[in-house]
Design an enzyme around this catalytic site. Structure first.
Site, PDB file in Angstrom:
ATOM      1  N   LYS A 165       0.832  -1.257  -0.009  1.00 29.34           N
ATOM      2  CA  LYS A 165      -0.109   0.074   0.126  1.00 29.34           C
ATOM      3  C   LYS A 165       0.812   1.304   0.077  1.00 29.34           C
ATOM      4  O   LYS A 165       0.424   2.216  -0.468  1.00 29.34           O
ATOM      5  CB  LYS A 165      -0.994   0.151   1.183  1.00 29.34           C
ATOM      6  CG  LYS A 165      -2.087  -0.762   1.016  1.00 29.34           C
ATOM      7  CD  LYS A 165      -3.281  -0.273   0.161  1.00 29.34           C
ATOM      8  CE  LYS A 165      -4.336  -1.051  -0.049  1.00 29.34           C
ATOM      9  NZ  LYS A 165      -5.465  -0.712  -0.595  1.00 29.34           N
ATOM     10  N   SER A 197       0.502  -9.809  -1.301  1.00 29.86           N
ATOM     11  CA  SER A 197       0.317  -8.397  -1.171  1.00 29.86           C
ATOM     12  C   SER A 197       0.438  -7.851   0.266  1.00 29.86           C
ATOM     13  O   SER A 197       0.507  -6.537   0.583  1.00 29.86           O
ATOM     14  CB  SER A 197      -1.045  -8.118  -1.806  1.00 29.86           C
ATOM     15  OG  SER A 197      -2.082  -8.928  -1.221  1.00 29.86           O
TER      16      SER A 197
HETATM   17  C1  LIG Z   1      -2.918  -7.230   1.724  1.00 28.97           C
HETATM   18  C2  LIG Z   1      -3.887  -6.566   0.950  1.00 28.97           C
HETATM   19  N1  LIG Z   1      -4.003  -7.372  -0.513  1.00 28.97           N
HETATM   20  C3  LIG Z   1      -4.777  -6.766  -1.291  1.00 28.97           C
HETATM   21  C4  LIG Z   1      -5.711  -5.715  -1.095  1.00 28.97           C
HETATM   22  C5  LIG Z   1      -6.664  -5.135  -2.252  1.00 28.97           C
HETATM   23  O1  LIG Z   1      -5.961  -4.135  -2.850  1.00 28.97           O
HETATM   24  P1  LIG Z   1      -6.972  -3.085  -3.560  1.00 28.97           P
HETATM   25  O2  LIG Z   1      -7.976  -2.418  -2.609  1.00 28.97           O
HETATM   26  O3  LIG Z   1      -6.362  -2.187  -4.214  1.00 28.97           O
HETATM   27  O4  LIG Z   1      -7.859  -4.053  -4.451  1.00 28.97           O
HETATM   28  C6  LIG Z   1      -5.358  -5.149   0.038  1.00 28.97           C
HETATM   29  C7  LIG Z   1      -6.349  -3.933   0.393  1.00 28.97           C
HETATM   30  O5  LIG Z   1      -6.389  -3.545   1.463  1.00 28.97           O
HETATM   31  C8  LIG Z   1      -4.749  -5.550   1.084  1.00 28.97           C
HETATM   32  O6  LIG Z   1      -4.586  -5.057   2.257  1.00 28.97           O
END
Ligand SMILES: Cc1ncc(COP(=O)(O)O)c(C=O)c1O
Length: 324
Positions: free
Chosen positions: A53, A303
């Site tokens: 993020k 992510s």
């Molecule tokens: C660890 C993680 N992965 C994926 C996402 C999804 O991201 P987006 O809201 O940009 O789709 C988030 C969103 O908070 C997240 O915290």
């Protein structure tokens, strides 16, 4: 007019590079064996603040023509942490609204970085309403967690790093909450390499992007039911929807149990700690949800890794009981 250009992503990379890690891209033999793909992990759980993020948040704030008196956002946690981090770097007071029950570790980390944290509502969309009120009443600038071209361009830097390190990648998989991460990656990767495949993963208990794609426009789910707080958004963005429609090959769903099993495997076999949303890409590959030939070179974006340790110990216990 195109929403973002490749140059926006390339400029984002230069703008933020002093403040973010170029995260590792690791090959996993174990996950390759279990998925049938030649599987790599893009480890954004090792990013500053524990998720991808800060890329979007920093790009957003560092592009502002003048410093606002304060910034505010609604976030299940990771965007909040990123905004707290960006506010600290740019010396701007940050206020973060999180839904009730957001991970304690994430809230503590935001407060440690000097942000004001307000707990409000059941899911992200409730928190966002509160964020709108605060912005209006206190004159704070809203930094949207996903539906903003600067945020999307910042998240796109993940794809620049993947293709720089592994240009012959066949496919990239990433989780979808509001769609900022996936649309940034999809736009960037397809612009650089049109034949690459891009897959998005949603929680089965909150398929807002899938339902929006079916409807042909962004829809609002009545409720979401998943432990994956990063994926638990009732809506997707108008911009992220348009980019996903154009650049993403497929959106698939995984269950909470499949994400928990992926967390367990990542930890036990790869020594990598992922949160639910962070493990969703791996869960989709392991459960044969991705329509690609065996042996394809696939990058799963891990992510984020911000999981409450009490929740992690419950998951470990749960998986151990299953394996008895
Ligand atoms: C660890 C993680 N992965 C994926 C996402 C999804 O991201 P987006 O809201 O940009 O789709 C988030 C969103 O908070 C997240 O915290």
């Amino acid at each position: 007019m195109t929403l973002i250009e490749l140059s926006d992503v390339q400029e984002a990379k230069k703008r933020i590079e002093k403040f973010v890690h170029k995260t590792p891209l690791l090959h996993s033999q174990t996950l390759s064996k279990f998925s049938g793909f030649d599987l790599y992990l893009k480890l954004e759980n090792f990013q500053r603040t524990g998720s991808f993020k800060p890329r979007g948040a920093l790009n957003n704030i560092m592009s502002l023509p003048e410093k606002p008196k304060g910034i505010v956002t609604a976030s299940a946690g990771n965007h909040g942490q990123a905004l707290a981090y960006a506010g600290k770097i740019e010396h701007i007071p940050a206020t973060i609204v999180v839904p009730d029950g957001a991970a304690r570790s994430k809230i503590d980390a935001m407060r440690d970085m000097g942000a004001t944290v307000i707990e409000h509502g059941k899911v992200w969309d409730d928190a966002y309403q509160k964020c709108l009120e605060l912005a209006e009443d206190l004159g704070l600038l809203i930094i949207h967690p996903f539906n903003d071209p600067k945020t999307i361009a910042g998240q796109g830097t993940v794809a620049l790093e993947i293709l720089e390190k592994q240009p012959n990648t066949d496919a990239i998989i990433a989780g979808i909450g509001g769609g900022g991460l996936l649309s940034g990656i999809a736009f960037t990767a397809k612009t650089l390499k049109p034949n690459i495949k891009i897959f998005g993963v949603e929680a089965a208990g909150g398929p807002s992007m899938l339902k929006s794609l079916e409807a042909g426009h962004p829809i609002e789910l009545k409720h979401v039911n998943t432990l994956a707080d990063g994926l638990a958004s009732r809506t997707v963005g108008s911009h992220t929807f348009e980019i996903t429609k154009e650049f993403v090959d497929d959106v698939v769903m995984v269950s909470d149990q499949e994400m928990i099993a992926a967390i367990w495997l990542l930890l036990e076999r790869c020594k990598i700690l992922a949160e639910m949303a962070g493990a969703s890409s791996v869960a989709s590959a392991l459960n044969k949800k991705i329509p690609l030939e065996a042996g394809s070179k696939v990058v799963c974006v891990v992510s984020g890794g911000n999981i409450d340790l009490s929740q992690l110990s419950e998951f470990i216990q749960h998986q151990q009981n299953k394996h008895k």
